[in-house]
Scaffold this motif. Structure first.
Motif, short mmCIF file in Angstrom:
data_model
loop_
_atom_site.label_atom_id
_atom_site.label_comp_id
_atom_site.label_asym_id
_atom_site.label_seq_id
_atom_site.Cartn_x
_atom_site.Cartn_y
_atom_site.Cartn_z
N PHE A 214 -2.20 0.63 -9.03
CA PHE A 214 -1.57 1.54 -7.74
C PHE A 214 -1.08 2.13 -7.87
N ASP A 215 -1.47 3.24 -7.25
CA ASP A 215 0.26 4.16 -7.35
C ASP A 215 0.79 4.21 -5.94
N ALA A 216 1.89 4.67 -5.50
CA ALA A 216 2.46 5.20 -4.56
C ALA A 216 3.66 5.88 -4.61
N GLU A 217 3.38 7.30 -3.48
CA GLU A 217 4.58 7.82 -4.44
C GLU A 217 4.57 8.91 -2.32
N PRO A 218 6.27 7.84 -2.43
CA PRO A 218 6.74 8.29 -0.78
C PRO A 218 7.30 9.91 -1.49
N LEU A 219 7.26 10.79 -0.47
CA LEU A 219 7.48 12.33 -0.71
C LEU A 219 8.44 13.13 0.75
N ALA A 220 9.29 13.91 0.48
CA ALA A 220 9.24 14.87 1.82
C ALA A 220 9.73 15.80 1.36
N ASP A 221 8.81 16.77 2.11
CA ASP A 221 8.85 18.66 2.28
C ASP A 221 10.56 18.74 2.58
N LEU A 222 10.94 19.25 1.91
CA LEU A 222 12.75 20.02 2.52
C LEU A 222 12.47 21.48 3.34
N ARG A 223 11.35 22.29 3.11
CA ARG A 223 11.04 23.52 3.74
C ARG A 223 10.52 22.80 5.65
N GLY A 224 9.63 21.84 5.47
CA GLY A 224 8.77 21.56 6.60
C GLY A 224 9.64 20.50 6.86
N GLY A 225 9.86 19.21 6.45
CA GLY A 225 10.61 18.33 7.56
C GLY A 225 9.57 17.02 6.96
N THR A 226 8.03 17.18 6.30
CA THR A 226 7.52 16.09 6.51
C THR A 226 8.16 14.68 5.26
N LEU A 227 7.74 14.09 5.97
CA LEU A 227 8.07 12.27 5.56
C LEU A 227 6.78 11.66 4.97
N ALA A 228 6.10 11.60 3.94
CA ALA A 228 5.19 11.10 4.17
C ALA A 228 4.69 9.59 2.90
N LEU A 229 3.75 9.13 2.77
CA LEU A 229 3.86 8.16 1.36
C LEU A 229 2.12 8.35 1.30
N VAL A 230 1.99 8.72 0.57
CA VAL A 230 0.92 8.38 -0.30
C VAL A 230 0.22 7.00 -1.36
N ALA A 231 -0.72 6.26 -0.90
CA ALA A 231 -0.87 5.15 -1.60
C ALA A 231 -2.14 5.92 -1.93
N ARG A 232 -2.65 5.17 -3.42
CA ARG A 232 -3.51 4.97 -3.74
C ARG A 232 -3.72 3.23 -5.04
N SER A 233 -4.93 2.88 -4.60
CA SER A 233 -5.10 1.52 -5.18
C SER A 233 -6.65 1.61 -6.25
N ALA A 234 -7.11 0.74 -7.36
CA ALA A 234 -8.66 0.58 -8.23
C ALA A 234 -8.37 -0.23 -8.77
N LEU A 235 -9.36 -0.73 -9.04
CA LEU A 235 -10.09 -2.47 -9.84
C LEU A 235 -11.17 -1.31 -9.99
N SER A 236 -11.71 -2.11 -11.26
CA SER A 236 -12.62 -2.16 -12.62
C SER A 236 -12.84 -3.01 -13.18
N GLY A 237 -14.20 -3.52 -13.32
CA GLY A 237 -14.40 -4.61 -13.96
C GLY A 237 -15.49 -4.49 -14.82
N TYR A 238 -15.88 -5.33 -15.79
CA TYR A 238 -16.66 -5.29 -16.81
C TYR A 238 -16.78 -6.36 -17.00
N LEU A 239 -18.67 -6.63 -16.84
CA LEU A 239 -18.91 -8.44 -17.42
C LEU A 239 -20.47 -8.11 -18.31
N SER A 240 -20.20 -8.77 -19.22
CA SER A 240 -21.23 -8.66 -20.54
C SER A 240 -22.68 -9.98 -20.21
N LEU A 241 -23.79 -9.56 -20.23
CA LEU A 241 -24.45 -10.00 -19.83
C LEU A 241 -25.41 -10.17 -21.09
N SER A 242 -25.32 -10.50 -22.27
CA SER A 242 -25.54 -10.81 -23.50
C SER A 242 -24.79 -11.02 -24.24
N GLU A 243 -25.05 -11.89 -25.04
CA GLU A 243 -24.14 -12.56 -26.59
C GLU A 243 -24.15 -11.18 -26.99
#
Length: 645
Positions: free
Chosen positions: A475-504
């Motif tokens: 899970f990534d989260a980046e609060p950011l402020a653009d000091l030139r344009g006055g923008t405030l924003a939050l960039v967030a993303r998450s990822a999940l990966s899974g693995y399952l063996s189907l043979s012994e």
């Protein structure tokens, strides 16, 4: 057969409880004077290794006939794999003496394999040129090649009978006890196949049970394993001696050259006086290896617990070279090649501080030289800041990206910390200052960004290079402020990966990945293109050009404020070196912060080949876009190191 605590073999007369008939072969072998290999059963060595070995320079080829009666394919394979005559048939031994020694050694090896499969009533017959090998002289004259015949009757399968275990802790079992014993996979039970390895594994679990309770010198004091031919059962008695409880004594460090041994001692994180914990010792070793400065780390615990109730521990380390150079490369038909290189110093001031310079060039072959993308970075890392599990980093970086979607030039400075909460959970955060000049569909823009990029990473995979089981989530989260344009924003993303063996044997693995992201607090035009979400490429939706999927303005892809994507792979290992991977990827990016799923979903599919190396699998993926637009390629080819995810 019964193996006592002192390792002696107790023999019974016929008509009473007896050892397997194969044990008679073992007893006969013990009287031989020619060299033979030792083997172990239930942790005890049956044949002693002799110091002198007859060496004959002339090779003695042989033609092997190997017969395992009964028709059990898996059992036959296990027995053949244990036989040196079968494994080494293509490498003739030195002379007749070498062949005879190899054949005689096979009695012990095959016997151990039979016991490992729960067969205690088998027989083994090995003949060279028709003569029983135990009666042959080392100076025998043999034809070239000489016929060798091995006949193994595995006998019936024995099962565990009475199981008696003494020396378990009094009182209720704790969660640590359950984990140490692994009760959900406990196999030493009445009626189960009496494989010798189960006894050894059970002993290890019983010892670990006491070690988890602070008894470092726990051991199995008595082991009694008795095979009964009449009932075809094996009775097992294990008596555990927990030994004294102990705390950690003094921690010593040996083998350091340029590192401060006091710093290494502190990095183990083992405080003298606290109750002994084997997990703390394992974490200390892992922590030292993660420093990247040691080629090896071994641990020697004191032979006895001192009168003060403390157990000294010594860490023997071996330092690696301080400086190294490395690099990598990847290639995709539509994105071009990427070349990466770095130089690193692993121990600047004696506390494993590292200084690393990275450089990369990408889009080689996919664009003119003037449109290549470049990146440079200098990173200083000091491990063990504040706590042994906390690292401090400083980084200066510059990057130029020349893509069809945008051109950017950025310079950034970052200071951050990374903390390892557990072996699987890591968190990091940093203070980032960045200057960016970007030319995209919205025109030329300049940004002065201050942000706090942070990440949580849970890694429960069984193997990071080629996982077959487990989950990984970020899970990534980046609060950011653009000091030139006055923008405030939050960039967030998450990822999940899974693995399952189907043979012994883990040759067939189902792997899946899903990710999503959102940017809130700003309009599309106010968010730098380097922060917007673009999809496509070898690490995203294969079959499409790198960062070519997203909302468009006037036909130009501008990236989105939200996205989702998913991938599914079926990884099949054909041989130890080669595997195939059919796969399918899908996803979409949107103009709004919340996906509305009204846009076009892009799907790519293909087939990959994996060539397995010690560094990880080499990946060759061929992909096609299943619902392309006019500018999308008909076919894409990717080459890289490691699985796609």
């Amino acid at each position: 057969m019964a193996c006592e605590g002192d390792g002696r073999i107790r023999r019974m007369m016929p008509g009473r409880r007896t050892a397997a008939s194969a044990a008679a072969v073992a007893l006969l072998m013990s009287s031989m004077t020619v060299p033979s290999l030792a083997f172990e059963l239930f942790g005890r060595e049956f044949f002693e290794r002799e110091d002198e070995t007859i060496v004959v320079p002339d090779a003695q080829p042989y033609a092997l006939e190997f017969v395992v009666e009964g028709g059990d394919v898996d059992l036959s394979r296990a027995i053949r794999n244990a036989s040196a005559l079968a494994r080494e048939e293509g490498r003739p031994p030195p002379g007749a003496a070498g062949l005879i020694a190899r054949a005689r050694g096979d009695y012990g090896r095959i016997l151990a394999a039979l016991y490992a499969e729960g067969r205690y009533g088998g027989s083994i017959d090995i003949r060279i040129d028709g003569v029983a090998v135990q009666s042959m002289r080392p100076d025998a004259i043999l034809p070239d090649p000489v016929p060798v015949r091995v006949v193994v009757d595995p006998g019936p399968l024995f099962r565990f009978g009475a199981i008696r275990i003494e020396g378990l802790p009094a009182g209720a079992m704790t969660q640590e006890d359950d984990e140490a014993l692994a009760l959900d996979t406990w196999e030493l039970t009445e009626g189960a196949a009496a494989r010798s390895g189960i006894v050894l594994a059970s002993e290890g679990r019983l010892v670990e049970l006491w070690r988890q309770r602070g008894h470092p010198k726990a051991r199995v004091a008595t082991r009694d394993v008795i095979a009964d031919h009449r009932s075809r059962t094996v009775d097992v008695t294990l008596i555990v001696d927990p030994g004294p409880a102990a705390g950690f004594g003094e921690v010593e460090v040996t083998g350091t050259e340029r590192l401060d041994p006091g710093y290494v001692r502190w990095m183990t994180g083992i405080p003298p006086g606290e109750e002994y914990d084997p997990d703390a010792v394992a974490r200390a070793r892992d922590r030292l290896l993660r420093l990247g400065v040691f080629a090896s780390v071994s641990i020697v615990e004191g032979e006895t617990v001192g009168d003060d109730g403390l157990l000294p521990i010594t860490f023997n380390v071996s330092e690696r070279k301080r400086r190294l150079i490395g690099g990598g490369a990847s290639y995709a038909t539509i994105d071009g090649a990427t070349l990466e290189g770095y130089w690193m110093h692993r121990n600047l001031f004696g506390h494993a501080e590292s200084l690393r310079f990275d450089a990369s060039v990408s889009r080689i072959g996919a664009a003119d030289v003037t449109d290549f993308s470049y990146a440079l970075a200098t990173t200083f890392r000091r491990p063990g800041t504040f706590t042994p599990d906390t690292d401090f980093t400083l980084q200066l970086a510059g990057k130029r990206e020349s893509l069809d979607e945008y051109d950017s030039r950025t310079v950034s400075a970052k200071a951050g910390v990374e903390h390892r909460f557990t072996n699987r959970l890591t968190g990091r955060t940093a203070l980032n200052a960045e200057w960016a000049e970007i030319d995209d569909a919205f025109g030329e823009s300049r940004f002065l960004i201050v942000s706090l990029p942070s990440k949580l990473d849970y890694d429960g995979r069984d193997n990071k290079l080629d996982p077959t089981e487990g989950l990984r989530g970020t899970f990534d989260a980046e609060p950011l402020a653009d000091l030139r344009g006055g923008t405030l924003a939050l960039v967030a993303r998450s990822a999940l990966s899974g693995y399952l063996s189907l043979s012994e044997d883990d040759r067939l693995v189902l792997a899946g990945r899903g990710s999503l992201g959102s940017i809130v607090g700003a309009s599309l035009a106010d968010v730098p293109a380097t922060r917007r979400f673009f999809l496509g490429g070898g690490g995203s939706i294969r079959g499409y050009e790198y960062r070519s999927i997203g909302p468009t303005i006037g036909g130009d892809v501008v990236g989105g404020l939200s996205f989702w994507e998913t991938s599914l792979e079926l990884r099949y290992r054909l041989t130890d070196l080669v595997g195939i991977v059919p796969f399918i990827d899908a996803g979409a990016a949107y103009e709004e912060s919340v996906p509305d799923f009204s846009g076009k979903i892009r799907v790519g599919a293909g087939l990959g080949i994996r060539y397995y190396t010690p560094l990880g699998p080499l990946r060759f993926d061929l992909a096609v876009p299943l619902n392309p637009d006019g500018g999308d390629p008909a076919l894409a080819f990717y080459v890289g190191l490691g699985q796609a995810f």
